[in-house]
Motif scaffolding. Structure first.
Motif, PDB file in Angstrom:
ATOM      1  N   ARG A 116      36.071  41.312  39.991  1.00  0.00           N
ATOM      2  CA  ARG A 116      36.718  42.927  39.821  1.00  0.00           C
ATOM      3  C   ARG A 116      38.067  42.811  40.029  1.00  0.00           C
ATOM      4  O   ARG A 116      38.552  43.571  39.925  1.00  0.00           O
ATOM      5  N   ASP A 153      41.759  42.527  39.599  1.00  0.00           N
ATOM      6  CA  ASP A 153      42.540  42.830  38.745  1.00  0.00           C
ATOM      7  C   ASP A 153      43.517  41.543  37.760  1.00  0.00           C
ATOM      8  O   ASP A 153      43.877  41.071  38.273  1.00  0.00           O
ATOM      9  N   ARG A 198      37.433  42.199  48.007  1.00  0.00           N
ATOM     10  CA  ARG A 198      37.333  42.430  46.514  1.00  0.00           C
ATOM     11  C   ARG A 198      35.970  41.459  46.515  1.00  0.00           C
ATOM     12  O   ARG A 198      36.348  40.804  46.537  1.00  0.00           O
ATOM     13  N   GLU A 217      45.897  39.861  35.408  1.00  0.00           N
ATOM     14  CA  GLU A 217      46.967  40.199  35.297  1.00  0.00           C
ATOM     15  C   GLU A 217      46.981  40.240  33.688  1.00  0.00           C
ATOM     16  O   GLU A 217      46.435  39.546  32.847  1.00  0.00           O
TER      17      GLU A 217
END
Length: 56
Positions: A11, A13, A7, A15
């Motif tokens: 990028r 994710d 990851r 919250e």
């Protein structure tokens, strides 16, 4: 062997502040991460439970 790709930090994710969104729409809300956080729901119920309460 199939491995997940690494990851990239840019990028990750994000919250989503669903509690903040609910408040912006007029609901009472709280982020619940532990049983102690349920006190916000308890206070809302004690105050008459008017409207909507969103637990995130």
């Amino acid at each position: 062997m199939c491995r997940d790709p690494p990851r990239h930090p840019a990028r990750a994710d994000p919250e989503v502040d669903a509690s903040g969104i609910a408040r912006a729409l007029g609901a009472e809300s709280a982020v619940i991460r532990s049983l102690d956080d349920l006190s916000a729901l308890h206070h809302w119920i004690d105050a008459g439970a008017q409207g909507t309460f969103a637990a995130d």
